[in-house]
Design a protein around this motif. Sequence first.
Motif, mmCIF file in Angstrom:
data_model
loop_
_atom_site.group_PDB
_atom_site.id
_atom_site.type_symbol
_atom_site.label_atom_id
_atom_site.label_comp_id
_atom_site.label_asym_id
_atom_site.label_seq_id
_atom_site.Cartn_x
_atom_site.Cartn_y
_atom_site.Cartn_z
ATOM 1 N N HIS A 247 23.565 -2.187 3.742
ATOM 2 C CA HIS A 247 24.142 -2.897 2.597
ATOM 3 C C HIS A 247 23.040 -3.544 1.742
ATOM 4 O O HIS A 247 23.123 -3.543 0.506
ATOM 5 N N VAL A 248 22.016 -4.096 2.411
ATOM 6 C CA VAL A 248 20.905 -4.701 1.669
ATOM 7 C C VAL A 248 20.167 -3.634 0.860
ATOM 8 O O VAL A 248 19.830 -3.843 -0.313
ATOM 9 N N GLN A 249 19.919 -2.490 1.478
ATOM 10 C CA GLN A 249 19.263 -1.384 0.762
ATOM 11 C C GLN A 249 20.081 -0.943 -0.444
ATOM 12 O O GLN A 249 19.530 -0.677 -1.515
ATOM 13 N N ALA A 250 21.383 -0.858 -0.253
ATOM 14 C CA ALA A 250 22.247 -0.405 -1.347
ATOM 15 C C ALA A 250 22.249 -1.399 -2.503
ATOM 16 O O ALA A 250 22.361 -1.005 -3.673
ATOM 17 N N ALA A 251 22.107 -2.689 -2.203
ATOM 18 C CA ALA A 251 22.115 -3.713 -3.249
ATOM 19 C C ALA A 251 20.750 -3.857 -3.922
ATOM 20 O O ALA A 251 20.646 -4.434 -5.008
ATOM 21 N N ALA A 252 19.704 -3.349 -3.278
ATOM 22 C CA ALA A 252 18.346 -3.482 -3.813
ATOM 23 C C ALA A 252 18.096 -2.484 -4.935
ATOM 24 O O ALA A 252 18.814 -1.489 -5.095
ATOM 25 N N LEU A 253 17.061 -2.757 -5.707
ATOM 26 C CA LEU A 253 16.629 -1.809 -6.733
ATOM 27 C C LEU A 253 16.062 -0.557 -6.077
ATOM 28 O O LEU A 253 15.622 -0.588 -4.922
ATOM 29 N N SER A 254 16.050 0.540 -6.817
ATOM 30 C CA SER A 254 15.425 1.757 -6.302
ATOM 31 C C SER A 254 13.929 1.507 -6.080
ATOM 32 O O SER A 254 13.371 0.526 -6.583
ATOM 33 N N VAL A 255 13.293 2.383 -5.335
ATOM 34 C CA VAL A 255 11.857 2.256 -5.097
ATOM 35 C C VAL A 255 11.098 2.217 -6.418
ATOM 36 O O VAL A 255 10.177 1.401 -6.605
ATOM 37 N N GLU A 256 11.482 3.070 -7.356
ATOM 38 C CA GLU A 256 10.799 3.138 -8.657
ATOM 39 C C GLU A 256 11.038 1.864 -9.472
ATOM 40 O O GLU A 256 10.099 1.294 -10.045
ATOM 41 N N ASP A 257 12.294 1.417 -9.522
ATOM 42 C CA ASP A 257 12.600 0.199 -10.281
ATOM 43 C C ASP A 257 11.988 -1.034 -9.619
ATOM 44 O O ASP A 257 11.619 -2.003 -10.298
ATOM 45 N N SER A 258 11.874 -0.991 -8.307
ATOM 46 C CA SER A 258 11.239 -2.101 -7.586
ATOM 47 C C SER A 258 9.767 -2.204 -7.959
ATOM 48 O O SER A 258 9.247 -3.303 -8.195
ATOM 49 N N ALA A 259 9.092 -1.061 -8.018
ATOM 50 C CA ALA A 259 7.680 -1.056 -8.413
ATOM 51 C C ALA A 259 7.519 -1.606 -9.825
ATOM 52 O O ALA A 259 6.578 -2.363 -10.108
ATOM 53 N N ALA A 260 8.447 -1.251 -10.711
ATOM 54 C CA ALA A 260 8.384 -1.752 -12.084
ATOM 55 C C ALA A 260 8.568 -3.269 -12.121
ATOM 56 O O ALA A 260 7.879 -3.969 -12.880
ATOM 57 N N LEU A 261 9.474 -3.793 -11.291
ATOM 58 C CA LEU A 261 9.687 -5.245 -11.244
ATOM 59 C C LEU A 261 8.461 -5.953 -10.671
ATOM 60 O O LEU A 261 8.035 -6.995 -11.190
ATOM 61 N N ILE A 262 7.891 -5.396 -9.616
ATOM 62 C CA ILE A 262 6.684 -5.996 -9.032
ATOM 63 C C ILE A 262 5.575 -6.055 -10.074
ATOM 64 O O ILE A 262 4.894 -7.075 -10.221
#
Length: 282
Positions: A247-262
Amino acid sequence: MDKTRQLDPSASPLAYYGSELRRLREAAQLSQENLGGCVFCTGSQIGHIESGRRMPTRDFSERLDAALGTDGTFSRLVGLVLRNQLPTWFQPYADMEARATYIASYQAQLVDGLLQTEEYARAVLASGMPDRLEELVAARMERQRILAREQPPMLWVVLDEAALHRPVGGAKVMRAQLAHLLTLSGHRWIKIQVLPFAAGEHASLIGSFNILRFERDPDLVYTEDLVSGHMTANPDDVREAALRYAHVQAAALSVEDSAALIARVMEERYGKHPGPDGRTVA
């Protein structure tokens, strides 16, 4: 004559390392000063390691092996020495972590220990006011060597966005830490997702946890409280943790979008920091 107190090699990995160093140095007919000259340190530093008063580093151990022709003996021993510096309650988990083929981690407050830079780790560990800070930092860096193995574990980390914004160690340390995350995110065996603030309430508001999977052994769930860590292979607990992690993975941003946020947080929040003269620099 070398003035080194004799160690009981069975007392600890550090004592065994020191006694082996003394034995092999003497077998090579080298004084502490002679050997120190070969490995770029002083004779007194050699003496302190032989007597268990100083912690050897991996770099020092590799130089010892080269100087004494010991075929990796000290490079192997130093791993045991550093592992022994971990808190007693954490060592069983570290042993299992090193055997895992898959590690899933949700971190609510901090960057996962396997992904921390040395300076970030130092700031985190210093917050606990330990007596042996440098030894603990070295031990944490040693844990990360599992990611450099020929066949590393698959590591999937979900970081709460809070971990990106909390300025652990200051702006300079955080910028380097987030840059490190971006570098690691390109690794085939490492995946990093960010659970954004916008997700609101989620399946692990209760806190951080890790799931370990193995080739043959049952899965484990690991959690920590204020003073210790807890592992369990109870099937019901493992199933509950796996469900929450999904459920946490599903609520998280994608790997690509996560990198963009970081990258965005790195530039917007830590892109500039005070220089030595107090002025802002890039």
